[in-house]
Enzyme design. Structure first.
Site, PDB file in Angstrom:
ATOM      1  N   GLU A   1     -18.793 -11.633  -8.328  1.00 37.11           N
ATOM      2  CA  GLU A   1     -18.156 -10.582  -7.325  1.00 37.11           C
ATOM      3  C   GLU A   1     -18.148  -9.803  -7.959  1.00 37.11           C
ATOM      4  OE1 GLU A   1     -15.033 -11.619  -4.882  1.00 37.11           O
ATOM      5  OE2 GLU A   1     -15.030 -10.235  -3.384  1.00 37.11           O
TER       6      GLU A   1
ATOM      7  N   ARG B   1     -14.852 -25.423 -15.095  1.00 31.87           N
ATOM      8  CA  ARG B   1     -14.036 -24.476 -15.875  1.00 31.87           C
ATOM      9  C   ARG B   1     -13.668 -23.981 -16.615  1.00 31.87           C
ATOM     10  NH1 ARG B   1     -12.697 -20.620 -11.460  1.00 31.87           N
ATOM     11  NH2 ARG B   1     -11.661 -19.100 -13.210  1.00 31.87           N
TER      12      ARG B   1
ATOM     13  N   LYS C   1     -10.025 -12.861 -12.342  1.00 29.82           N
ATOM     14  CA  LYS C   1     -10.025 -11.688 -12.583  1.00 29.82           C
ATOM     15  C   LYS C   1      -8.941 -11.223 -11.460  1.00 29.82           C
ATOM     16  CE  LYS C   1     -14.796 -12.540 -11.014  1.00 29.82           C
ATOM     17  NZ  LYS C   1     -15.507 -11.824 -10.205  1.00 29.82           N
TER      18      LYS C   1
END
Ligand code: ATP
Ligand code: MG
Length: 573
Positions: free
Chosen positions: A48, A273, A283
């Site tokens: 994104e 992850r 982020k």
């Protein structure tokens, strides 16, 4: 020499056939062999554009692009840009730069925001088939009605709306007749489903906000789950690789691509992850560090962003080697920072030339060295065990700068550097013995005196006497002034996300993550190198001339990583 601003060529080395395969690669290889998708392997990296990429994304990039390359397949770069309030073209550009810099080339560039019409049409189809309805409850009421893991949800009173009414409302939602939050479109699945995400999930919501690419063309925006799997399906993706927190979303993913009528739809598989000690990989959190001014920007060399690591001097090869080394697992695990730093050192050690620089200079006067004499020593650029050669001229003269820490007036026994009466080796130069010092009025040592042995040029005594210590130096009359930025870990604790009593991660920032040495000296061999050149400053660490701030007239060097893990020593003490 390597330069940070030069994009590295895509790595075209053939995959190592003997390499150990992880579970994802095994699965992909199996699917490629059976041909079960009826099309070549196709992966995607779907960020994104709401921030800069970080080292966690690098893992996903290496995985998605790596798997496509190894299986003769394709990999898309897709911007999952369905949220108008957080996304920006600036992030799109930064993401492209970072993926390229890491050494990967995408086959197709796609934007989820190009699929708004297609997604909307699927929404109408779902409504027509009785598989979706317009809910006019508040978002809060919807949340409450969803129940809990142990309590089934409550159907909305709008769940039974007729198809015609739903269709009419949906079209008017799109036409902009309603304010934000007045209605949402929900899938009609099962309000008692054991998987909470299957309890009539939201598909579309009203947001009267301009999108960075689509402007005000739309005021209904798809939610992540609605857009993501279908975008994969539109692009013919075969393997949709994502992190473990999306495990529960897989059922909804499958439901949506099936209801939308895709034959041999993509399949989602989750992997662990990356979580790295002493930093945060989100982020949203990194954006806070930037916007609150805790760091100088997204590319601050302390940031775990690709842009920060690049400016710090880390190479794309090191990041890829790190991704390889940590591998792919099915359960989350934190990775020690030392593992990353090893990968960085291993790579730089083989690539970068050696240079001498002094961080906190102290004048050393060789009193028996002829006053006007200058010798040019021929120093190797690389040590013998590195597959590179070359040499650099290093001027030697009567007055040198040495490291303040390399002299002690009253040293302990094990101090193998310079001290009154002791002999030390000046790297590439001579053996010198300390004969005295000069102090200022405050008692601070401002100058050290020594006598050199002319027979020891190159550093060896013809009589074979042993000298333990070797120190680095630069000729005072030839040294270049420079600034050293000594970067250290951004946070003072290994897991800033898990502070006791829910403490804010910002409170755990390391106050000493940047120490600036403004009066440092470096040997003149670096004078003509462009910004972004990397070095090993002997005995100190790996450095890069700052790609942004370094000027020929005002050199600035960033410490990429120290030569050794000094924290390990601190802990062991
Ligand atoms: P963030 O919380 O940092 O915004 P995200 O997952 O929301 O991360 P996206 O832009 O949605 O960020 O991620 C793009 C891709 O990168 C996704 O497939 C995601 O799973 C992957 N990714 C993100 N963070 C990590 C990580 N720490 N380790 C491995 N993969 C990651
Ligand atoms: Mg996200």
């Amino acid at each position: 020499m390597t330069h940070a601003d030069r994009p590295s060529a895509p790595d075209t080395t053939p995959p190592d056939a003997t390499a150990r395969k992880d579970f994802l690669r095994e699965k992909v290889a199996e699917d490629a062999l059976s041909g079960r998708f009826g099309r070549p392997i196709h992966t995607r990296f779907p960020p994104e554009p709401n921030g800069f990429l970080h080292i966690g994304h690098a893992k996903s990039i290496c995985l998605n692009f790596g798997i496509a390359r190894e299986s003769g397949g394709r990999c898309n770069l897709r911007f999952d840009d369905t949220n108008p309030t957080t996304e920006d073209l600036r992030y799109v550009d930064a993401i492209r730069d970072d993926v390229r810099w890491l050494g990967f080339a995408w086959d197709e560039e796609r934007f989820a925001s190009d699929y708004f019409e297609r997604l909307y049409q699927i929404a109408e189809t779902l409504v027509g088939a009785g598989k979706a309805y317009v809910d006019s409850q508040s978002e809060e009421a919807i949340r409450e009605g969803r129940g809990t893991v142990t309590v089934a949800g409550m159907p909305s009173r709008f769940r039974g709306r007729a198809v015609e009414e739903n269709l009419d409302l949906l079209r008017r939602m799109r036409a902009g007749e309603f304010p934000d939050g007045a209605h949402v479109l929900r899938a009609r699945i099962d309000m008692a489903h054991p998987n909470m995400l299957m309890r009539d999930p939201l598909l579309l919501r009203i947001r009267h906000a301009a999108h960075y690419r689509r402007g005000t063309a739309w005021c209904v925006y798809p939610l992540y789950d609605f857009a993501h799997g279908l975008s994969d399906a539109f692009e013919g993706i075969t393997h949709s690789l994502c992190t473990l927190e999306f495990k529960d979303n897989r059922e909804l993913y499958d439901w949506l691509v099936r209801e939308a009528g895709f034959d041999r739809p993509p399949e989602q598989t989750e992997f662990a992850r990356l979580e790295l000690d002493y930093t945060v990989l989100s982020k949203r959190k990194l954006l806070r560090l930037v916007s609150e001014g805790h760091v100088a920007g997204w590319d601050d060399p302390r940031m775990p962003t690709i842009a920060g690591l690049r400016r710090r001097g880390v190479t794309p090869e090191a990041i890829r080697a790190f991704a390889d080394r940590i591998g792919v697992a099915r359960s989350d695990a934190r990775i020690e920072l030392a593992t990353f730093e090893h990968a960085v050192r291993d790579d730089l050690n083989m690539q970068v030339p050696r240079v001498m620089a002094v961080a906190r200079p102290l004048k050393l006067v060789i009193t028996n060295y002829p006053e006007t004499q200058v010798e040019t020593l021929d120093a190797p650029l690389y040590p013998h065990d590195v597959p590179k050669t070359g040499s650099r001229p290093v001027p030697f003269s009567r007055e040198l700068w040495i490291e303040r820490d390399d002299f002690m007036e009253d040293p302990p026994k094990k101090f193998f550097r310079l001290a009154p009466g002791r002999e030390v080796r000046l790297r590439y130069g001579y053996l010198v013995t300390c004969t005295g010092m000069v102090k200022d009025a405050a008692g601070e040592i401002v100058e050290v005196h020594a006598a050199y042995d002319p027979a020891t040029r190159g550093g060896d005594a013809p009589d074979g006497r042993r000298v333990q210590g070797t120190i680095h130096w630069v000729s005072a009359g030839h040294a270049l002034d420079c600034e050293l930025r000594l970067y250290d870990r951004l946070f003072a604790v290994p897991d800033p996300d898990a502070l006791p009593e829910g403490g804010d991660f910002v409170a755990a920032l390391n106050p000493d993550s940047l120490v600036t040495m403004r009066a440092a000296k470096v040997e003149p061999s670096v004078a003509e190198d462009p910004p972004g050149s990397r070095y090993q400053f002997e005995r100190a660490g790996y450095f890069i001339s700052d790609p942004v701030d370094s000027r020929k007239s005002a050199l600035v060097f960033n410490r990429t990583v120290a030569l050794r893990d000094s924290w390990a020593k601190v802990k062991a003490r």
